[in-house]
Write a protein that holds these residues in place. Structure first.
Motif, PDB file in Angstrom:
ATOM      1  N   SER A  39      32.229  31.759  38.803  1.00 14.93           N
ATOM      2  CA  SER A  39      31.826  31.431  40.334  1.00 14.93           C
ATOM      3  C   SER A  39      31.231  32.518  40.980  1.00 14.93           C
ATOM      4  O   SER A  39      30.385  32.636  42.026  1.00 14.93           O
ATOM      5  N   LEU A  40      31.902  34.028  40.942  1.00 13.69           N
ATOM      6  CA  LEU A  40      31.371  34.966  41.754  1.00 13.69           C
ATOM      7  C   LEU A  40      30.116  35.537  41.409  1.00 13.69           C
ATOM      8  O   LEU A  40      29.311  35.961  42.241  1.00 13.69           O
ATOM      9  N   LEU A  41      29.855  35.221  40.101  1.00 13.28           N
ATOM     10  CA  LEU A  41      28.494  35.850  39.685  1.00 13.28           C
ATOM     11  C   LEU A  41      27.385  34.837  40.379  1.00 13.28           C
ATOM     12  O   LEU A  41      26.398  35.341  40.529  1.00 13.28           O
ATOM     13  N   LYS A  79      32.314  39.472  52.510  1.00 17.06           N
ATOM     14  CA  LYS A  79      33.708  38.389  52.008  1.00 17.06           C
ATOM     15  C   LYS A  79      33.351  38.371  50.435  1.00 17.06           C
ATOM     16  O   LYS A  79      34.443  38.569  49.726  1.00 17.06           O
ATOM     17  N   TRP A  80      32.459  38.717  49.936  1.00 20.45           N
ATOM     18  CA  TRP A  80      31.962  38.577  48.612  1.00 20.45           C
ATOM     19  C   TRP A  80      32.689  39.602  48.059  1.00 20.45           C
ATOM     20  O   TRP A  80      33.234  39.620  46.808  1.00 20.45           O
ATOM     21  N   VAL A  81      32.412  40.925  48.608  1.00 20.78           N
ATOM     22  CA  VAL A  81      33.026  42.049  47.993  1.00 20.78           C
ATOM     23  C   VAL A  81      34.470  41.879  48.049  1.00 20.78           C
ATOM     24  O   VAL A  81      35.242  42.424  46.897  1.00 20.78           O
ATOM     25  N   GLU A  82      35.015  41.440  49.069  1.00 21.47           N
ATOM     26  CA  GLU A  82      36.464  41.385  49.066  1.00 21.47           C
ATOM     27  C   GLU A  82      37.099  40.434  47.960  1.00 21.47           C
ATOM     28  O   GLU A  82      38.131  40.692  47.273  1.00 21.47           O
ATOM     29  N   ALA A  83      36.364  39.267  47.989  1.00 19.33           N
ATOM     30  CA  ALA A  83      36.733  38.451  46.671  1.00 19.33           C
ATOM     31  C   ALA A  83      36.631  38.718  45.230  1.00 19.33           C
ATOM     32  O   ALA A  83      37.608  38.891  44.710  1.00 19.33           O
ATOM     33  N   ALA A  84      35.245  39.793  45.113  1.00 12.60           N
ATOM     34  CA  ALA A  84      35.256  40.288  43.895  1.00 12.60           C
ATOM     35  C   ALA A  84      36.381  41.055  43.440  1.00 12.60           C
ATOM     36  O   ALA A  84      36.640  41.412  42.421  1.00 12.60           O
ATOM     37  N   GLU A  92      39.098  41.882  33.791  1.00  7.12           N
ATOM     38  CA  GLU A  92      38.023  42.852  33.482  1.00  7.12           C
ATOM     39  C   GLU A  92      36.355  42.261  33.440  1.00  7.12           C
ATOM     40  O   GLU A  92      36.395  41.373  32.756  1.00  7.12           O
ATOM     41  N   ASN A  93      35.547  43.044  34.151  1.00  9.14           N
ATOM     42  CA  ASN A  93      34.336  42.322  34.095  1.00  9.14           C
ATOM     43  C   ASN A  93      33.399  43.263  34.583  1.00  9.14           C
ATOM     44  O   ASN A  93      33.100  43.602  35.825  1.00  9.14           O
ATOM     45  N   ALA A  94      32.653  43.920  33.513  1.00 15.42           N
ATOM     46  CA  ALA A  94      31.824  45.188  33.808  1.00 15.42           C
ATOM     47  C   ALA A  94      30.641  44.581  34.765  1.00 15.42           C
ATOM     48  O   ALA A  94      30.135  45.439  35.709  1.00 15.42           O
ATOM     49  N   LEU A  96      30.379  42.273  36.781  1.00  9.17           N
ATOM     50  CA  LEU A  96      30.972  42.200  38.372  1.00  9.17           C
ATOM     51  C   LEU A  96      31.258  43.569  39.026  1.00  9.17           C
ATOM     52  O   LEU A  96      31.010  43.539  40.064  1.00  9.17           O
ATOM     53  N   ALA A  97      31.975  44.273  38.236  1.00  8.76           N
ATOM     54  CA  ALA A  97      32.174  45.483  38.712  1.00  8.76           C
ATOM     55  C   ALA A  97      30.949  46.469  39.305  1.00  8.76           C
ATOM     56  O   ALA A  97      30.924  47.131  40.102  1.00  8.76           O
ATOM     57  N   ARG A  98      29.975  46.398  38.306  1.00  7.45           N
ATOM     58  CA  ARG A  98      28.677  47.091  38.664  1.00  7.45           C
ATOM     59  C   ARG A  98      27.934  46.475  39.975  1.00  7.45           C
ATOM     60  O   ARG A  98      27.523  47.074  40.647  1.00  7.45           O
ATOM     61  N   LYS A  99      28.291  45.117  40.212  1.00  6.19           N
ATOM     62  CA  LYS A  99      27.435  44.701  41.291  1.00  6.19           C
ATOM     63  C   LYS A  99      28.307  45.031  42.430  1.00  6.19           C
ATOM     64  O   LYS A  99      27.628  45.133  43.416  1.00  6.19           O
ATOM     65  N   ILE A 100      29.565  45.129  42.263  1.00  2.51           N
ATOM     66  CA  ILE A 100      30.318  45.364  43.419  1.00  2.51           C
ATOM     67  C   ILE A 100      29.877  47.050  43.984  1.00  2.51           C
ATOM     68  O   ILE A 100      29.786  47.170  45.342  1.00  2.51           O
ATOM     69  N   GLU A 101      29.746  47.940  42.964  1.00  2.00           N
ATOM     70  CA  GLU A 101      29.527  49.286  43.210  1.00  2.00           C
ATOM     71  C   GLU A 101      28.133  49.322  43.937  1.00  2.00           C
ATOM     72  O   GLU A 101      27.928  50.248  44.898  1.00  2.00           O
TER      73      GLU A 101
END
Length: 663
Positions: A39-41, A79-84, A92-94, A96-101
């Motif tokens: 969902s977050l992706l 809000k997406w950053v907080e949810a992610a 673990e989700n590389a 998702l982590a890359r998108k947050i950064e």
């Protein structure tokens, strides 16, 4: 290294930090994983498609373009950053982590040297920032920035976004240091609760003081109607000039691809009367809770999300300051809402356009707005009221709202959402993959990802079980000793749970179990002891003893399908009943009952309801069946009801929660 969230000094109970809770639950674990891995992706892809993230790239100097979208788009990114971040702490989700950064780096680069941050105004109208507080959402967006930053710091110990949030908060303090402006308050509350959270995180009292200044400013503007009109004119001007700027940019540089606008409204169409009522609500100040000072707002009015976020901040302030007047106002407002202005699902907001509260008992089912974000606000307010008062009814309502008002906003496959949640529909409204006003999808992500922190609370020598969700909890008592336990839950389909002690101190501890108000019979048993049938429901049942590793407590709440009879003051439900089993509210859909017109079909409430678990229906749900009155040969004699949260996930068609019954 994660940082534990500080608790309020005057709270009766403290949440167990999210990092100390691991959900392992047959109902919620698959949903949490679906949110984290899918969902977050999908939400991130929508943020890209609708140019939310590109707006930051433009300000950061990484893309040549202009602002595209609505003035509140920044908040959806935060809000997406907080949810992610919540989800990344568990899964673990590389990718998702890359998108947050990447997004965090863009946010930091987009901040102006004085601390201001907003992509619309920085790109198009730098000379008009911080001018139209009622309507332009600069403070609302900034509040969600602060919340995302604190979450990132608390979970992963990263300070980059927190430093950005602190700079923005300091900018707000410096904007009107003497506190002379009566218009300096946000039209969409959020900044207040975020500032109080920032105060707890940093220990800086100045952020609490600013939050109180914003709260106390409400209802103090003697020219609020004129202010509202001026803000409306300002909004119209900015939107018109924004549209012209986009046309001019595309004339010179080429068309910017963007999707068609997707309307969020899933209720019946607003009438002319609804439009007039919206105008009256806005001009009077009620729409933004500006009509009275906060301590006089005993009746919830106006936009429901705004009201809930304001009440959240008031509850936080009451816990920080020990302010009895705030507490009493909150109790009165809560009682009024529950008694007269809330749907059976726990949803709130009966008026379209206002997106909020109508008059007492004005709870139309087809026009019910019941915005998903309002349900989330209601859930978060009750979580705070539980900490403030320790009263079990707030935990009961959290459960009711979670299953019946928040969950309907998220499709079973995890890829679509619902903005509004009516309790009746003549044609059905499928979930949508996104909205032009996309506040709800990442907000659902915030709740699902952070669900663990709502399950249990502690005080000096008490551990409370508020929600029966399977998990492992490593709690700390007031004296610093640890209390570790697991919950094995069959909720919501079977109202049974087992609490097993893993580690406990060598002194008495009170274990406090919520006995739901909906149960018909409650039994509690401790390993090797005679089961105890409880005589009180809708209470916390307390057991005090010195606990030992291996102790197991079994709770069993009888929950048969039952009819709910309406409040006689609610005209929309005269001659109708609803159905509930345990915490779950039910509805009927056309796909299960195709032979009948729901406006004509009447059910026989003298006949017993039956229920059964169907693992292959709607991801696995308990169905409820009952008898139809005046059976017509050739048609089914019984109707089938599904959990309300699952409606709209199959073929489109009529739906009803309140069912006509034979007299």
């Amino acid at each position: 290294m994660a940082s534990e969230r500080p608790s309020s000094p005057r709270a009766i109970s403290r949440p167990v930090p999210l990092q100390s809770v691991r959900i392992r639950d047959p109902f919620w674990s698959p949903r949490q994983e679906r949110m984290a891995r899918s969902s977050l992706l999908q939400q991130h892809a929508m943020l890209e498609e609708y140019h939310h993230i590109d707006n930051f790239r433009v300000v950061a100097g990484e893309k040549k373009s202009t602002f595209v979208g609505m003035f509140y788009y920044d908040s959806d990114v935060y809000k997406w950053v907080e949810a992610a971040t919540y989800s990344l702490a568990k899964f673990e989700n590389a990718d998702l982590a890359r998108k947050i950064e990447e997004i965090v780096a863009l946010i930091v680069k987009s901040q102006q040297t004085d601390g201001y941050i907003n992509t619309l105004f920085t790109t198009l109208f730098p000379g008009e920032r911080m001018k139209y507080f009622y309507v332009m959402h600069e403070l609302y967006c900034g509040g969600h920035l602060i919340e995302a930053a604190i979450t990132r710091y608390e979970i992963f110990g990263k300070k980059d976004l927190l430093e950005c949030a602190i700079k923005f908060a300091d900018f707000l303090i410096a904007f009107d240091p003497a506190g002379k402006s009566k218009q300096y308050m946000d039209g969409h509350q959020e900044i207040e609760l975020a500032l109080i959270r920032l105060c707890r995180c940093t220990g800086e009292r100045k952020y609490l003081d600013l939050a109180m200044r914003f709260l106390e400013a409400r209802g103090r503007d003697p020219r609020r109607t004129r202010t509202a009109l001026a803000n409306s004119v300002g909004l119209a001007s900015i939107l018109a000039r924004q549209a012209r700027a986009l046309v001019e940019w595309e004339r010179q540089n080429g068309v910017i691809p963007r999707p068609a606008t997707k309307v969020a409204l899933d209720t019946a169409d607003a009438t002319m009367l609804h439009k007039l009522r919206f105008a009256a609500s806005y001009l009077s100040g009620k729409y933004v809770q500006q009509h009275l000072p906060i301590r006089e707002q005993h009746v919830p009015v106006g936009h429901a999300v705004r009201a809930m976020y304001m009440y959240c901040a008031m509850a936080d302030a009451a816990m920080e300051l020990g302010d009895a007047s705030l507490s009493s106002t909150l109790v009165e407002a809560w009682q009024h809402m529950v008694r007269s202005r809330m749907y059976v699902t726990g949803g709130i907001g009966s008026l379209p356009l206002v997106e909020g509260f109508g008059n007492d008992h004005e709870l139309d089912n087809e026009h019910a707005y019941c915005e998903t974000c309002a349900a989330i606000g209601n859930f978060l307010w009750n979580w705070r009221m539980l900490q403030l008062t320790g009263r079990v009814e707030h935990a009961d309502l959290m459960e009711q709202v979670l299953y019946n008002a928040i969950l309907p906003g998220w499709s079973i496959d995890g890829f679509k959402y619902r903005y509004t949640n009516p309790l009746a529909s003549r044609k059905g409204f499928p979930h949508k993959d996104w909205f032009n006003c996309a506040c709800c999808p990442p907000n659902i992500g915030r709740i699902v990802g952070s669900l663990g922190q709502f399950i249990s609370t502690t005080s000096d020598s008490t551990v409370s079980i508020n929600l029966y969700i399977g998990c492992h909890v490593d709690a700390s008592l007031g004296d610093g000793t640890g209390f570790e336990f697991t919950i094995e839950s069959r909720f919501p389909w079977a109202a049974r749970a087992t609490i097993s002690i893993i580690k406990a101190p060598d002194h008495p501890v009170v274990l406090q179990f919520r006995v739901p108000s909906w149960t018909e019979e409650a039994t509690i048993s401790i390993k090797n002891e005679t089961p105890q049938v409880l005589s009180d429901w809708g209470v916390f049942h307390r057991i005090e003893r010195t606990w030992h590793e291996g102790d197991a407590i079994h709770v069993d709440f009888k929950a048969s399908p039952a009819y709910i009879f309406p409040d006689p003051h609610v005209k929309a439900n005269h001659g109708r009943v609803a159905i509930k089993q345990g915490p779950i509210v039910y509805c009927i859909e056309h796909v299960d009952n195709p032979e009948y017109d729901f406006d004509e079909m009447a059910i026989d409430i003298t006949r017993k309801l039956e229920s059964r678990f169907e693992p292959d229906v709607l991801g696995g749900v308990v169905l409820v069946t009952g008898k139809i009155a005046g059976h017509v040969p050739g048609k089914k004699e019984e109707f089938t009801a599904i959990p309300y949260f699952a409606w709209g996930n199959r073929a489109r068609g009529p739906m009803q929660v309140w069912l006509k019954c034979a007299r």
